[in-house]
Design an enzyme around this catalytic site. Sequence first.
Site, PDB file in Angstrom:
ATOM      1  N   SER A  49       0.803  -1.223   0.000  1.00 28.79           N
ATOM      2  CA  SER A  49       0.000   0.000   0.000  1.00 28.79           C
ATOM      3  C   SER A  49       0.838   1.276   0.000  1.00 28.79           C
ATOM      4  O   SER A  49       0.322   2.351  -0.291  1.00 28.79           O
ATOM      5  CB  SER A  49      -0.943   0.021   1.210  1.00 28.79           C
ATOM      6  OG  SER A  49      -0.214   0.126   2.418  1.00 28.79           O
ATOM      7  N   LYS A  90       1.378   3.889   7.097  1.00 30.42           N
ATOM      8  CA  LYS A  90       0.661   4.783   6.200  1.00 30.42           C
ATOM      9  C   LYS A  90       1.255   6.184   6.304  1.00 30.42           C
ATOM     10  O   LYS A  90       2.056   6.476   7.187  1.00 30.42           O
ATOM     11  CB  LYS A  90      -0.831   4.848   6.558  1.00 30.42           C
ATOM     12  CG  LYS A  90      -1.557   3.513   6.565  1.00 30.42           C
ATOM     13  CD  LYS A  90      -1.728   2.917   5.188  1.00 30.42           C
ATOM     14  CE  LYS A  90      -2.483   1.580   5.263  1.00 30.42           C
ATOM     15  NZ  LYS A  90      -2.521   0.893   3.951  1.00 30.42           N
TER      16      LYS A  90
END
Length: 246
Positions: A49, A90
């Site tokens: 991601s 993230k």
Amino acid sequence: MVGGTRGDGSSRLGGVLSGLAVAAGCLLFLGGFVWGALVYRPYTVPTDSMVPTVNVGDRVLAERIDGGDVRRGDVVVFRDGLWGDLPMIKRVVGVGGDEIACCGESGRLTVNGQEIDEPYLRASGPAAQDFTARVPEGNLFLLGDDRRTSLDSRSHLEQEGNGSVPRSAVDARVDAVAWPLGGGSVERPAAFAALPGGVSQAGPIRWMLAAVVTGTLLIAGGAAYGPVAERIAAGRRRRGEAAGAA
């Protein structure tokens, strides 16, 4: 005799200096590693991601920090029960009080109406599918750099906090890719610097690496002095003997 005494003194001085160099090198070398162990934690990236900033399977070094030190643009390691209670990586794009939206006229993410240039994104085109979220005070809004595959704050918009997580959920901030070698440092995006609060400062990893490299060079140089000095002395003896025979 005077010449011999001078040579012996020079040799002894050289030996003392080489010993000091090795000792200082050991302190720097070991100190750099101890410093790194106290400040940084290693993590293995579990998903893709965050491509291309970090890839799945990369080993990263993350600085241990308090959640209150996090700024927009930071790549953080966090853990939150609503996200599965596993360490995740993230990028922070919004802090408490921000309104995060996508997309602006040019397809970019906006923070409080200001478009953000995100050169680290994996794909071209719009920065994400359309959404809007207001970040509660004390929380962080997190997105992956591969917006096509990342399950991030956008996937939790209907939950409490509009998809954000508490600052207290943050364990560390990613500073560099340790493996594979040459992965380099994780830079702070310039686009967030113009927003209130600016961006965070880089951690001490460069100083840590400088200490390790300098220590290595001092150890190698000090250890090499003895053999090199002996070879030079032997060469001088041979030349002296040859001159005497002539």
